[in-house]
Scaffold this motif. Structure first.
Motif, mmCIF file in Angstrom:
data_model
loop_
_atom_site.group_PDB
_atom_site.id
_atom_site.type_symbol
_atom_site.label_atom_id
_atom_site.label_comp_id
_atom_site.label_asym_id
_atom_site.label_seq_id
_atom_site.Cartn_x
_atom_site.Cartn_y
_atom_site.Cartn_z
ATOM 1 N N ASP A 109 0.900 -1.348 -0.058
ATOM 2 C CA ASP A 109 -0.066 0.023 -0.141
ATOM 3 C C ASP A 109 0.858 1.240 0.059
ATOM 4 O O ASP A 109 0.444 2.151 -0.525
ATOM 5 C CB ASP A 109 -0.815 0.086 1.244
ATOM 6 C CG ASP A 109 -1.950 -1.103 1.119
ATOM 7 O OD1 ASP A 109 -2.574 -1.561 -0.020
ATOM 8 O OD2 ASP A 109 -2.652 -1.297 2.102
ATOM 9 N N SER A 110 2.008 1.391 0.626
ATOM 10 C CA SER A 110 2.836 2.455 0.472
ATOM 11 C C SER A 110 4.113 2.754 -0.277
ATOM 12 O O SER A 110 4.355 3.602 -0.543
ATOM 13 C CB SER A 110 3.593 2.432 2.017
ATOM 14 O OG SER A 110 4.438 1.091 2.233
ATOM 15 N N ALA A 111 4.079 1.707 -1.246
ATOM 16 C CA ALA A 111 5.255 1.704 -2.220
ATOM 17 C C ALA A 111 4.866 0.881 -3.421
ATOM 18 O O ALA A 111 3.858 0.173 -3.430
ATOM 19 C CB ALA A 111 6.606 1.329 -1.721
ATOM 20 N N ASP A 112 5.563 1.290 -4.562
ATOM 21 C CA ASP A 112 5.619 0.435 -5.699
ATOM 22 C C ASP A 112 6.509 -0.439 -6.251
ATOM 23 O O ASP A 112 6.576 -1.428 -6.876
ATOM 24 C CB ASP A 112 5.285 1.388 -6.939
ATOM 25 C CG ASP A 112 4.280 2.180 -6.834
ATOM 26 O OD1 ASP A 112 3.017 1.786 -6.623
ATOM 27 O OD2 ASP A 112 4.240 3.339 -7.105
ATOM 28 N N LEU A 113 7.899 -0.316 -5.346
ATOM 29 C CA LEU A 113 9.007 -0.761 -5.441
ATOM 30 C C LEU A 113 9.491 -1.319 -4.076
ATOM 31 O O LEU A 113 9.633 -0.568 -3.302
ATOM 32 C CB LEU A 113 10.119 -0.028 -6.152
ATOM 33 C CG LEU A 113 9.798 0.199 -7.505
ATOM 34 C CD1 LEU A 113 10.983 1.462 -7.747
ATOM 35 C CD2 LEU A 113 9.832 -0.645 -8.554
ATOM 36 N N ARG B 114 -0.441 -8.069 -6.759
ATOM 37 C CA ARG B 114 -0.669 -6.752 -6.626
ATOM 38 C C ARG B 114 -0.077 -5.773 -7.784
ATOM 39 O O ARG B 114 -0.420 -4.586 -7.866
ATOM 40 C CB ARG B 114 -0.753 -6.109 -5.451
ATOM 41 C CG ARG B 114 -1.683 -6.823 -4.344
ATOM 42 C CD ARG B 114 -1.345 -6.002 -3.129
ATOM 43 N NE ARG B 114 -1.955 -4.589 -3.123
ATOM 44 C CZ ARG B 114 -2.154 -3.844 -2.331
ATOM 45 N NH1 ARG B 114 -1.924 -4.267 -0.832
ATOM 46 N NH2 ARG B 114 -2.384 -2.443 -2.407
ATOM 47 N N GLY B 115 0.913 -6.554 -8.566
ATOM 48 C CA GLY B 115 1.435 -5.729 -9.441
ATOM 49 C C GLY B 115 2.764 -4.808 -9.192
ATOM 50 O O GLY B 115 2.832 -3.812 -9.792
ATOM 51 N N LYS B 116 3.370 -5.128 -7.863
ATOM 52 C CA LYS B 116 4.228 -4.441 -7.423
ATOM 53 C C LYS B 116 5.424 -5.154 -7.804
ATOM 54 O O LYS B 116 5.660 -6.315 -7.861
ATOM 55 C CB LYS B 116 3.946 -4.362 -6.018
ATOM 56 C CG LYS B 116 2.875 -3.732 -5.417
ATOM 57 C CD LYS B 116 2.612 -2.068 -5.759
ATOM 58 C CE LYS B 116 1.330 -1.777 -5.227
ATOM 59 N NZ LYS B 116 1.100 -0.035 -5.408
ATOM 60 N N PHE B 117 6.861 -4.100 -7.949
ATOM 61 C CA PHE B 117 8.059 -4.682 -8.232
ATOM 62 C C PHE B 117 8.675 -5.146 -7.057
ATOM 63 O O PHE B 117 8.512 -4.404 -5.800
ATOM 64 C CB PHE B 117 8.827 -3.942 -8.974
ATOM 65 C CG PHE B 117 10.049 -4.406 -9.593
ATOM 66 C CD1 PHE B 117 10.334 -5.150 -10.455
ATOM 67 C CD2 PHE B 117 11.209 -4.112 -8.588
ATOM 68 C CE1 PHE B 117 11.634 -5.860 -10.878
ATOM 69 C CE2 PHE B 117 12.508 -4.565 -9.184
ATOM 70 C CZ PHE B 117 12.697 -5.447 -10.121
ATOM 71 N N PHE B 118 9.420 -6.395 -6.988
ATOM 72 C CA PHE B 118 9.983 -6.842 -5.694
ATOM 73 C C PHE B 118 11.255 -7.342 -6.177
ATOM 74 O O PHE B 118 11.224 -7.832 -7.229
ATOM 75 C CB PHE B 118 9.211 -7.953 -5.051
ATOM 76 C CG PHE B 118 10.076 -8.644 -3.856
ATOM 77 C CD1 PHE B 118 9.989 -8.008 -2.708
ATOM 78 C CD2 PHE B 118 10.879 -9.883 -4.004
ATOM 79 C CE1 PHE B 118 10.439 -8.898 -1.659
ATOM 80 C CE2 PHE B 118 11.518 -10.390 -3.060
ATOM 81 C CZ PHE B 118 11.366 -9.759 -2.004
ATOM 82 N N ALA B 119 12.349 -7.058 -5.379
ATOM 83 C CA ALA B 119 13.659 -7.424 -5.712
ATOM 84 C C ALA B 119 14.446 -7.668 -4.364
ATOM 85 O O ALA B 119 14.139 -6.998 -3.507
ATOM 86 C CB ALA B 119 14.610 -6.465 -6.440
ATOM 87 N N GLU B 120 15.583 -8.659 -4.397
ATOM 88 C CA GLU B 120 16.414 -8.712 -3.157
ATOM 89 C C GLU B 120 17.786 -8.097 -3.618
ATOM 90 O O GLU B 120 18.341 -8.435 -4.602
ATOM 91 C CB GLU B 120 16.438 -10.211 -2.884
ATOM 92 C CG GLU B 120 15.480 -11.001 -2.499
ATOM 93 C CD GLU B 120 15.393 -12.392 -2.341
ATOM 94 O OE1 GLU B 120 16.558 -12.855 -2.226
ATOM 95 O OE2 GLU B 120 14.469 -13.179 -2.290
ATOM 96 N N VAL B 121 18.197 -7.473 -2.556
ATOM 97 C CA VAL B 121 19.356 -6.711 -2.789
ATOM 98 C C VAL B 121 20.514 -7.192 -1.878
ATOM 99 O O VAL B 121 20.148 -7.890 -0.638
ATOM 100 C CB VAL B 121 19.317 -5.035 -2.929
ATOM 101 C CG1 VAL B 121 18.444 -4.799 -3.674
ATOM 102 C CG2 VAL B 121 18.946 -4.720 -1.285
ATOM 103 N N ASP B 122 21.939 -6.908 -2.036
ATOM 104 C CA ASP B 122 23.011 -7.192 -1.110
ATOM 105 C C ASP B 122 22.734 -6.775 0.056
ATOM 106 O O ASP B 122 22.692 -5.127 0.153
ATOM 107 C CB ASP B 122 24.312 -7.243 -2.035
ATOM 108 C CG ASP B 122 25.333 -7.570 -1.152
ATOM 109 O OD1 ASP B 122 25.078 -8.355 -0.070
ATOM 110 O OD2 ASP B 122 26.766 -7.400 -1.249
ATOM 111 N N ALA B 123 23.069 -7.266 1.305
ATOM 112 C CA ALA B 123 22.877 -6.657 2.829
ATOM 113 C C ALA B 123 24.150 -6.611 3.158
ATOM 114 O O ALA B 123 24.183 -6.139 4.383
ATOM 115 C CB ALA B 123 22.093 -7.727 3.537
ATOM 116 N N ARG B 124 25.159 -6.566 2.547
ATOM 117 C CA ARG B 124 26.715 -6.618 3.297
ATOM 118 C C ARG B 124 26.833 -4.974 3.568
ATOM 119 O O ARG B 124 26.661 -4.192 2.455
ATOM 120 C CB ARG B 124 27.669 -7.213 2.456
ATOM 121 C CG ARG B 124 27.612 -8.689 2.404
ATOM 122 C CD ARG B 124 28.611 -9.330 1.443
ATOM 123 N NE ARG B 124 28.235 -8.892 0.041
ATOM 124 C CZ ARG B 124 29.154 -9.556 -1.086
ATOM 125 N NH1 ARG B 124 30.256 -10.101 -0.671
ATOM 126 N NH2 ARG B 124 28.746 -9.052 -2.130
#
Length: 419
Positions: A277-281, A320-330
């Motif tokens: 609800d609060s973001a698209d990415l 819901r048609g939102k974009f999701f991605a995993e990024v490096d956490a180091r």
């Protein structure tokens, strides 16, 4: 092809419940018998060809074929003549039991560990009905072969255009569920990255922190019911196994575990929808939660269920048609989201205070902002250099903006997309 799984609660009567429990025990026996054939064949190949083991001997001809999936499935009609008990259960359900064993065997061969184990009494808790001529689901019941109609609570209807492919009956504690697999011949494109980005950092002190400054307290599902669970487990340990009192005490313990799992899953879905609800990415950190659960904080990691939460967020974003991605956490806890400098701090320090630029905020919020910035870099155009706009900081009338939202130039080319 779009495939979905819908889970519903069912209410079998006393006779139907007894039949389902008996079928599960028959499938457990067939599973163990097929696994015994595989283990005997493997053990017979361990001895040298000119000698036998001292403690045991397998009288199996040397030219015996491996009990593969096809061979064991073809032997089922012969087994039904030798064991008439197998005729009570539908043939397709029995075949899916053998296929389930060989999926575990193939998984063991690909990994090199995790040999399939024998199922003890009560450990086989699902039945898979693979094919249906007509739609078995109506508004009030579901029809299964050799058992008839079972009352179902259809809390949401099956969408139009979807076909029921298979039904799995699941037993959890003293409750029964069906997981209905439905398919539709449509193709849904992957969500396109656009809109407002947000970074999500998870932790034990605060369940999650977003780059917008939202902090959610960890609910600690297991800890709230741990005293009650401890009492019931102590009473269970004093009962004689396989007795009626033991079964009653076991169901009480299973109900507590079931309640904890349902509460955790409901909380995860609500938080996932709030993020959408609060973001698209949505960008989350790529962490090995399995390895983290084996540390000294493993109990609290498993109680929070971060792996399940990440999977649910990914599913809700796709739905819901939102974009999701995993990024490096180091290095997210040491990097400053404003100037990019390094700010060393211990775990006891919960505030991010950069001495170079003077930026001060919560430690988890700063980590979420780093994840957001890295996610924006990840989806940027490959090969493009110079200034990249993260928000409308170059439009007329947008001269005054928050410093952490202004896009910054980077040196060199952007990083390539991870495959």
């Amino acid at each position: 092809m779009l495939t979905l799984n819908y889970c519903y609660r069912i209410y079998p009567d006393a006779v139907q419940e007894e039949i389902l429990i008996e079928w599960m025990d028959i499938c457990r026996s067939a599973y163990n018998y097929a696994l015994r054939e595989i283990k005997d064949w493997c053990n017979s190949k361990k001895c040298l060809i000119d000698r036998c083991a001292i403690d045991k001997e397998y009288i199996i001809p040397a030219d015996t074929k491996f009990p593969s999936e096809v061979l064991q499935l073809n032997n089922l009609p012969k087994a039904k003549k030798e064991f008439p008990r197998l005729k009570k259960i539908p043939s397709q359900v029995l075949q899916q039991t053998i296929k389930q064993l060989h999926r575990g065997w193939q998984y063991f061969q690909s990994r090199g560990f995790g040999f399939p184990r024998f199922k003890k009494y009560g450990q086989f808790k699902s039945l898979l009905f693979h094919q249906f001529k007509n739609n078995p689901v109506t508004e009030y019941n579901i029809k299964l072969p050799k058992i008839g109609a079972i009352v179902i609570k259809l809390h949401r209807p099956i969408p139009k255009g979807f076909v029921v492919k298979q039904v799995r009956v699941i037993r959890k504690a003293d409750r029964w569920y069906v997981s209905i697999n439905i398919q539709c011949d449509v193709k849904i494109p992957a969500p396109i990255p656009y809109g407002h980005p947000i970074g999500v950092d998870v932790g034990l002190e605060k369940f999650l922190a977003t780059s917008e400054g939202v902090l959610v307290k960890a609910p600690k599902f297991l800890k709230s019911l741990q005293s009650q669970l401890k009492l019931l487990q102590r009473r269970l340990s004093r009962k004689q196994k396989r007795s009626n009192n033991y079964e009653k005490a076991r169901i009480k313990v299973a109900r507590i575990h079931h309640k904890i799992a349902n509460t955790r899953k409901d909380f995860h879905f609500k938080q996932a929808h709030d993020l959408c609800d609060s973001a698209d990415l949505v960008f989350m950190e790529d962490l090995d939660y399995v390895g983290l659960s084996r540390g000294f904080l493993g109990k609290h990691m498993l109680d929070a269920g971060f792996g399940q939460f990440r999977t649910i967020v990914k599913y809700v974003c796709w739905k819901r048609g939102k974009f999701f991605a995993e990024v490096d956490a180091r290095g997210t806890s040491r990097e400053c989201p404003e100037c990019g400098g390094e700010v060393k701090k211990d775990l006891s320090v919960r505030v991010h205070d950069c001495l170079d630029c003077g930026y001060r905020t919560d430690r988890d919020v700063a980590s979420a902002q780093i994840l957001r910035n890295r996610g924006i870099d990840l989806i940027s155009t490959v090969g493009q250099t110079g200034m990249e706009t993260a928000c409308a900081d170059v439009l007329p009338g947008a001269e005054v903006t928050w410093s952490r939202q202004v896009s910054k130039p980077r040196k060199g080319k952007t990083r390539k997309l991870k495959k």
